[in-house]
Motif scaffolding. Structure first.
Motif, PDB file in Angstrom:
ATOM      1  N   MET A   1       0.942  -1.269  -0.169  1.00  0.00           N
ATOM      2  CA  MET A   1      -0.047  -0.030   0.079  1.00  0.00           C
ATOM      3  C   MET A   1       0.851   1.239   0.031  1.00  0.00           C
ATOM      4  O   MET A   1       2.035   1.462   0.621  1.00  0.00           O
ATOM      5  N   GLU A   2       0.321   2.255  -0.765  1.00  0.00           N
ATOM      6  CA  GLU A   2       1.417   3.290  -0.624  1.00  0.00           C
ATOM      7  C   GLU A   2       0.358   4.535  -0.781  1.00  0.00           C
ATOM      8  O   GLU A   2      -0.620   4.786  -1.671  1.00  0.00           O
ATOM      9  N   LEU A   3       0.868   5.481   0.119  1.00  0.00           N
ATOM     10  CA  LEU A   3      -0.171   6.730   0.006  1.00  0.00           C
ATOM     11  C   LEU A   3       0.853   7.842  -0.466  1.00  0.00           C
ATOM     12  O   LEU A   3       2.067   7.948  -0.243  1.00  0.00           O
TER      13      LEU A   3
ATOM     14  N   GLY B   1      -4.963   1.150   4.076  1.00  0.00           N
ATOM     15  CA  GLY B   1      -4.628   2.514   3.647  1.00  0.00           C
ATOM     16  C   GLY B   1      -5.759   3.286   3.980  1.00  0.00           C
ATOM     17  O   GLY B   1      -5.290   4.655   4.410  1.00  0.00           O
TER      18      GLY B   1
END
Length: 166
Positions: free
Chosen positions: A1-3, A34
């Protein structure tokens, strides 16, 4: 997961699911993780990009969730989404979601040294209950299941030949 924030700063996190999960379960777990992280960071408006057509369309109301576990994941995600001012969930082609693929590989990796600076969380239980069972009380009377249960429990068949055949 990438913010990724508006200034293009990235926060990456990988999660290893330490329980049986389908691909759709894993997609929902990533979304829920996320969303929770974004809430912790006091994010109010969020754009979510995913290559999971089923999940995106379920969240956006295009597809209906099939199966009790998927319905639980959908409801869980919707409860969290309701805490934001605005959340837009968009479908992107898998080829444009390379970062998620890399993180998925890291989440399944057993070599901690390969993770570098990406934190790896081990999630031991699903975000939703394993089973949701309704509490039935009182006699509901005969239903379409009554003859089936009688056959399973007692081996008895209905008297009518067609009913027994069914």
């Amino acid at each position: 997961m990438e913010l990724i924030n508006l200034e293009a700063h990235k926060i990456r996190r990988a999660t290893r699911l330490d329980f049986h999960a389908t691909n759709n379960d894993a997609e929902y777990e990533a979304l829920i993780t996320g969303l929770k992280l974004a809430l912790e960071m006091k994010v109010e408006n969020l754009n979510v990009f995913s290559d999971s057509m089923i999940m995106v369309y379920q969240i956006n109301g295009v597809y209906q969730a099939m199966g009790s576990r998927t319905e639980l994941y959908l409801k869980c995600a919707q409860r969290i989404i309701a805490r934001f001012n605005e959340v837009r969930l968009e479908l992107i082609p898998r080829g444009q979601n390379e970062g998620a693929g890399e993180l998925a590989k890291l989440g399944s990796c057993h070599e901690a040294t390969l993770l570098g600076v990406v934190p790896l969380d081990i999630q031991r239980q699903p975000s939703v209950p394993e089973h949701e069972v309704g509490n039935l009380s009182g006699n509901l009377g005969p239903t379409w299941m009554t003859p089936i249960l009688a056959y399973i429990k007692e081996g008895s068949l209905p008297d009518e030949k067609n009913d027994a055949k069914e």
